[in-house]
Enzyme design. Sequence first.
Site, PDB file in Angstrom:
ATOM      1  CG  ASP A 116     -12.080 -13.898   3.661  1.00  0.00           C
ATOM      2  OD1 ASP A 116     -11.223 -14.520   4.316  1.00  0.00           O
ATOM      3  OD2 ASP A 116     -11.806 -12.941   2.916  1.00  0.00           O
ATOM      4  CE  LYS A 157      -4.044 -11.453   6.612  1.00  0.00           C
ATOM      5  NZ  LYS A 157      -5.199 -10.958   5.882  1.00  0.00           N
ATOM      6  CE1 TYR A 182      -7.825  -5.795   1.720  1.00  0.00           C
ATOM      7  CE2 TYR A 182      -7.378  -7.804   2.944  1.00  0.00           C
ATOM      8  CZ  TYR A 182      -7.022  -6.885   1.976  1.00  0.00           C
ATOM      9  OH  TYR A 182      -5.867  -7.072   1.258  1.00  0.00           O
ATOM     10  CE1 TYR A 196      -3.270  -2.935   0.351  1.00  0.00           C
ATOM     11  CE2 TYR A 196      -2.053  -3.502   2.334  1.00  0.00           C
ATOM     12  CZ  TYR A 196      -2.966  -3.833   1.363  1.00  0.00           C
ATOM     13  OH  TYR A 196      -3.582  -5.050   1.398  1.00  0.00           O
TER      14      TYR A 196
HETATM   15  C1  PLP Z   1      -5.492 -10.833   4.473  1.00  0.00           C
HETATM   16  C2  PLP Z   1      -6.849 -11.185   4.038  1.00  0.00           C
HETATM   17  C3  PLP Z   1      -7.105 -11.588   2.712  1.00  0.00           C
HETATM   18  C4  PLP Z   1      -6.029 -11.606   1.647  1.00  0.00           C
HETATM   19  O1  PLP Z   1      -5.035 -12.529   1.921  1.00  0.00           O
HETATM   20  P1  PLP Z   1      -3.579 -12.370   1.197  1.00  0.00           P
HETATM   21  O2  PLP Z   1      -2.835 -13.577   1.633  1.00  0.00           O
HETATM   22  O3  PLP Z   1      -3.009 -11.089   1.729  1.00  0.00           O
HETATM   23  O4  PLP Z   1      -3.834 -12.313  -0.254  1.00  0.00           O
HETATM   24  C5  PLP Z   1      -8.393 -11.933   2.382  1.00  0.00           C
HETATM   25  N1  PLP Z   1      -9.386 -11.898   3.293  1.00  0.00           N
HETATM   26  C6  PLP Z   1      -9.177 -11.533   4.573  1.00  0.00           C
HETATM   27  C7  PLP Z   1     -10.318 -11.563   5.549  1.00  0.00           C
HETATM   28  C8  PLP Z   1      -7.919 -11.155   4.985  1.00  0.00           C
HETATM   29  O5  PLP Z   1      -7.726 -10.766   6.255  1.00  0.00           O
END
Ligand code: PLP
Length: 430
Positions: free
Chosen positions: A251, A280, A154, A25
């Site tokens: 997600d 993550k 996000y 960013y």
């Molecule tokens: C970090 C994140 C993503 C994206 O993951 P990357 O490995 O950075 O591409 C997608 N959704 C959520 C909820 C996240 O916290």
Amino acid sequence: MPDLPAPGSMRELLDLDRRHVWHPYGPMPGRQEPLVVESASGVRLRMADGSGELVDGMSSWWSAIHGYNHPVLNDAVRGQLERMSHVMFGGLTHEPAVRLAKRLVDISPEGLEHVFLADSGSVSVEVAVKMCLQHWRSLGRPAKQRLLTWRGGYHGDTWQPMSVCDPEGGMHELWQGVLPRQIFADAPPDGYEESYADQLRSLIERHADELAAVIVEPVVQGAGGMRFHSPAYLRVLREACDAHDVLLVFDEIATGFGRTGTLFAAEHAGVTPDVMCVGKALTGGYMTMAATLCTSRVADGISRGEVPVLAHGPTFMGNPLAAAVACASIDLLLGQDWRTEVKRIEAELREGLEPALQLPGVRDVRVLGAIGVVQLDHEVDMRAATRAAVREGVWLRPFRDLVYTMPPYVTGDADLVRITRAVCAAAREG
Ligand SMILES: *Cc1c(COP(=O)(O)O)cnc(C)c1O
């Protein structure tokens, strides 16, 4: 071409970094000078400028749940490295990938049976969206190709994920009008409100003919604003999706692996989504890997279609090093009383962050599981806030109007006190 600087020539390293290296960013050249990390161990980052160590309050963006340089995880990587670091996944398979898929099926909400191993969180969301659209296309309903989400979310930085990130004030606002146009409900209130549940129900009903899926972060919205909401909304979504032939995607890339106090946030509501993304903390922060899980219903839909394959296959799909360390990280987590650890951190964060409420410019303080958030009534001065945290011996990365922490689960009580002090200091000075 200049060689890399000799060890110790920090100035040169930073100059090269500024001139050539994109940071997340950031503009080019970078405006804010990064700190140089030499090594990391336990919950501490050792700084290369000789200034000593910082306690990590960020778990490297939710991922390093067991801390750094963990002997068990190091062994898992080393052991796998000696067998093979990578082989292609087309036509070949291997034990680490199969073991990881089985573990994920075993520990995720009942009903998720099939696993796509992706190479980053954003890609796992792309795969989730592709699965949902293709499911309906295969069943002869190609008009079902839009997504519904709520504001404040996000889901990553590639194209489809960007289209379901918060469309206003978020980091992808620039692309409104270029991205696929999705359907947005208001951001979820923290407590349960029937009128908001009705808004979700009526949007799903009204758009059912064009909706492939609803996608949300369950219970905690992370990088879109660090907001929490009642798990009851997840049950509302599940019922409305079932009633109107819409798939439900969770997600769990940020919330997975214990962060909110349950292994997956879906468990707060007792709901199984049709598709779930994890990432993550999946590899304990060692390597990039994510996964998209789906039910047999979704997989069958795809596999009975006119093009009966899921056309997705990253080069590094199922990477053995990442899969091996992911298995080791999951075993390490489940082999300890992680619930008690997360509860302990939750209590410490509550106690340590409460004084922030008295600070001028603080709008809200909230804690859930191993997540602590101080929300300001103004945009944080990132430089001043970071400097204040570093002065307290802690690494934090505030953004927008938020100073927050999600420490590794192995963070001891004294370090948690340091972290909460640093969050308060950053909130005061930022
Ligand atoms: C970090 C994140 C993503 C994206 O993951 P990357 O490995 O950075 O591409 C997608 N959704 C959520 C909820 C996240 O916290």
